[in-house]
Design an enzyme around this catalytic site. Sequence first.
Site, PDB file in Angstrom:
ATOM      1  N   GLU A  45       0.825  -1.208   0.000  1.00 51.16           N
ATOM      2  CA  GLU A  45       0.000   0.000   0.000  1.00 51.16           C
ATOM      3  C   GLU A  45       0.860   1.260   0.000  1.00 51.16           C
ATOM      4  OE1 GLU A  45      -3.919   1.580   2.484  1.00 51.16           O
ATOM      5  OE2 GLU A  45      -2.726  -0.082   3.250  1.00 51.16           O
ATOM      6  N   LYS A 114      -9.049   3.195  -2.623  1.00 52.18           N
ATOM      7  CA  LYS A 114      -9.440   2.406  -1.457  1.00 52.18           C
ATOM      8  C   LYS A 114     -10.875   2.731  -1.067  1.00 52.18           C
ATOM      9  CE  LYS A 114      -7.445   1.007   2.992  1.00 52.18           C
ATOM     10  NZ  LYS A 114      -6.292   1.218   3.909  1.00 52.18           N
ATOM     11  N   CYS A 163      -5.755  -3.423   1.786  1.00 52.26           N
ATOM     12  CA  CYS A 163      -5.548  -3.565   3.229  1.00 52.26           C
ATOM     13  C   CYS A 163      -6.841  -3.763   4.019  1.00 52.26           C
ATOM     14  CB  CYS A 163      -4.749  -2.382   3.770  1.00 52.26           C
ATOM     15  SG  CYS A 163      -3.957  -2.714   5.369  1.00 52.26           S
ATOM     16  N   SER A 345      19.641  -0.715  34.337  1.00 51.87           N
ATOM     17  CA  SER A 345      19.452  -0.688  35.790  1.00 51.87           C
ATOM     18  C   SER A 345      19.653  -2.045  36.455  1.00 51.87           C
ATOM     19  CB  SER A 345      18.043  -0.190  36.107  1.00 51.87           C
ATOM     20  OG  SER A 345      17.079  -1.156  35.705  1.00 51.87           O
TER      21      SER A 345
END
Length: 704
Positions: A45, A114, A163, A345
Site C-alpha cells: 500500500e 481504497k 488492506c 538498571s
Amino acid sequence: MGTAATVATCALNQWALDFDGNLERIFKSIKIAKSKGARYRLGPELEICGYGCSDHYYESDTLLHSFQVLAKLLESAATRDIICDVGMPVMHRNVRYNCRVIFLNKKILLIRPKITLANAKYYENSILPLHVCQNIFVFCQETVPFGDAVLATKDTCLGAEICEELWAPNSPHIEMGLDGVEIFTNSSGSHHVLRKAHTRVDLVNSATAKNGGIYILANQKGCDGDRLYYDGCAMISVNGDTVAQGSQFSLNDVEVLVATLDLEDVRSYRAEISSRNLAASKVCPYPRVKVDFALSCSDDVAVPTCMPIQWRHHSPEEEICLGPACWLWDYLRRSKQAGFLLPLSGGIDSSATACIVYSMCHQVCLAVKNGNAEVLADARKIVNDETYVPEDPREFCRRIFTTCYMASENSSQDTCNRAKLLAEQIGSYHINLNIDVAVKAVVGIFSLVTGRSPCFSVYGGSSRENLALQNVQARIRMVLAYLFAQLTLWTRGMPGGLLVLGSSNVDESLRGYLTKYDCSSADINPIGGISKTDLKNFIQYCIENFQLTSLRSIMSAPPTAELEPLVDGQLSQTDEADMGMTYAELSIYGKLRKIAKAGPYSMFCKLISIWKEICTPREVASKVKHFFRMYSINRHKMTTLTPAYHAENYSPDDNRFDLRPFLYNTTWSWQFRCIDKQVNTLLLTHKYMFAQIQQHGLKQLSEL
C-alpha cells in the site's frame, strides 16, 4: 489459452517520502518478478510515497513527486510485458484518494481507490474512499478508468482490495468472487502487533475458502518512520489454503514471492458449490476493464500443482525478539547515528531492552552471513569502517551499543552486579557511574534558595519531599544519558553519537508509574508497547536461546526503582507496592479500558465476573477506583511518552493510539457513585440470599 498464471507479490521496506529509495526498491522487485516469469506484480500500500506520511498527504509535493515516480516507472523498459500494480495517492476533483495504479506497457489500465479506511492509528482520514467508477485524464491518456472496477485479461479476471477491505465485514472480494473474479489482490500496510499474524493469515485463507479463488497479499515491511513496524508476511492462498509464504521478520529490504497457479483449480472448486452458483446468478456485475494480455502462456503443457503449506507462526517471545530488533535496525541505519545508549538498571525492563539490541546484532550478523549486501553496507557506515564485516554478535554489540549503570546511594550492589554481568554476556561497552554528586548539587541549589532541605519519608520527610527527591534522581539520569550518548564515542576516539533508548513498559505507562522527563525519556523505546508479563516470558526465552545466564537473577529479583534509601543495605521499595496494583492487573485494566472501551463502571461490572473467585465486589470496586484515579492523575505524562514500538493495542500513547484527554476530574464522582450503588445492591442481594438459605435450613431442622 493456457491456465497456468504466474504472479508475484512483494514485501518492501519503504520509507515515508524517500522517493529515490522507494523507486529503487520498486524497480528491484519488478526485475526479480520478471526474472522468475511473473506476468503480474503486486506491491504494498502507498509504496511510492511510503505509508506513514500522515499530514504529508495534505501536501501537493507528495502528490507531485508520486506522479513523477510513476512517470519513471511507466517509461522504464523494466516494466514492459508485466502488469504492474503500485500504490500511491491520487487527487481527483480536489479529493485525495489512496489508490492502486495498475499499468501495462506504458498504459494505465485502472486507478482503483481504497473503499474502506482503517482506524486512527493509520492516519488515513486525509485520503478518502470512492465507490463509483469514472474516467479521468492522467498523463497523456485521454481517459483512465477510476473507481471500483476489475481487470479482465485474456485468461482470467483480477480484482483489487486494499488492506482494511480484507478486514471489513462486507469485503469486496465477496461480491467480486460471485461476479467471476478469480484472482484477488491485496496491497497492505498492515502493522505488527503481538499475536496478530494468525488473524491476517486466517482472513486471507477464509477469503477463498467459501467462494474459491486465488488471493495474493503484499505488505509493507520495516519501520516507515514512526512507531509502527510492518512485518511483511507476503502470501498467496488458493481455495482456502496457503501455498506460498514470505518471511514475517527480515532485514531484506525487498522480498518477492512468485507462484505459478492453475486457474482451473479455482473453476473446478467453484463448480461444486451450489449455493455460490445460485448467489452468482443474482450478483450485480462489476465494471470490467478489458486487457489484451494474459497471465499464462498459450503453450503451457505442464499444469502446476500447488500443495498447501502449514504457516509457521512465531511465538510471542519470538515476535518480541525479532520485531522490535528489526525496528531498531531501521532507526539506527536511517538516522545515521553510530549506535545506542541504554541506562541499564539491572531490572527486567532495561535488561529486556538490552536483549532486543543483542538480538538485532544477531540478525545483522546472520543477514551478512547469508549474503545481504545492503545490511553489510549499512553496518560499515554505522561503524565507519569500509572493510568491516560483522560476524560475532558480541563484537558487533560492543561497537554499536553502550550500556550505563547509574548508581546512587539508594542503589544496591545486587542490581549493579546484575547489570555488569549482562553487559559482559552480550558484549556491550559498559559504564559504571555514580549520580550522587549531581543530585546533591541540584538539591543544594534548592536549599540555598529556600533555606529548606527536603528529606525522604524514612528520615521524617513528607510524601511530597519523598517524591521530589526520587524525581530528582530519575531526571538527573536522563540528563546524564544524553550527555554520555553525545560524547562517549568522542572519548573513545570514534565518530558519531548514540540514540538513547527508553525502557518503560506499556503497563507502567498506562499507570503513569514513571517520572516525567526521567530516564524513560529517550529517543525511541523498543518495549514501550509490551506488557511486563510478556517481557518476563521474553527474558526466559533469551536465557534458553542466547544462553544469557545472568538473566536468571534478574528474573527472580523484585522490580524496583531504587529511588528510596536502602534499609540495612536491602531494598525498601518495590514497583508493585508503589503502584498499589500488580503488573498482571495492569494488563487487564489496559485491555478493558482501551480494547473493550470500558469506563470505570463497565470495568467494575466485567471484573466482578472475572475476579469472582478471588475478590469481593467491594475489593473489585476499590481496585477499579484506584486504577482510574492513578490513571487520570498521571494521564498528562502520556503526552511526553518516548516514541515506542507499537506491540499492544492498549498502548496509552496519546500521540498516536489513545485519543483521550490528559486533564480529568480525577474524583470520577458520578462514575464511582454508580459503582458504590452497585456494590451495595450486590451486598444486599447477598445478605438476602444468605438469610433465605439460613432460614430454609432452620426450617428443615425443625421438621426433623
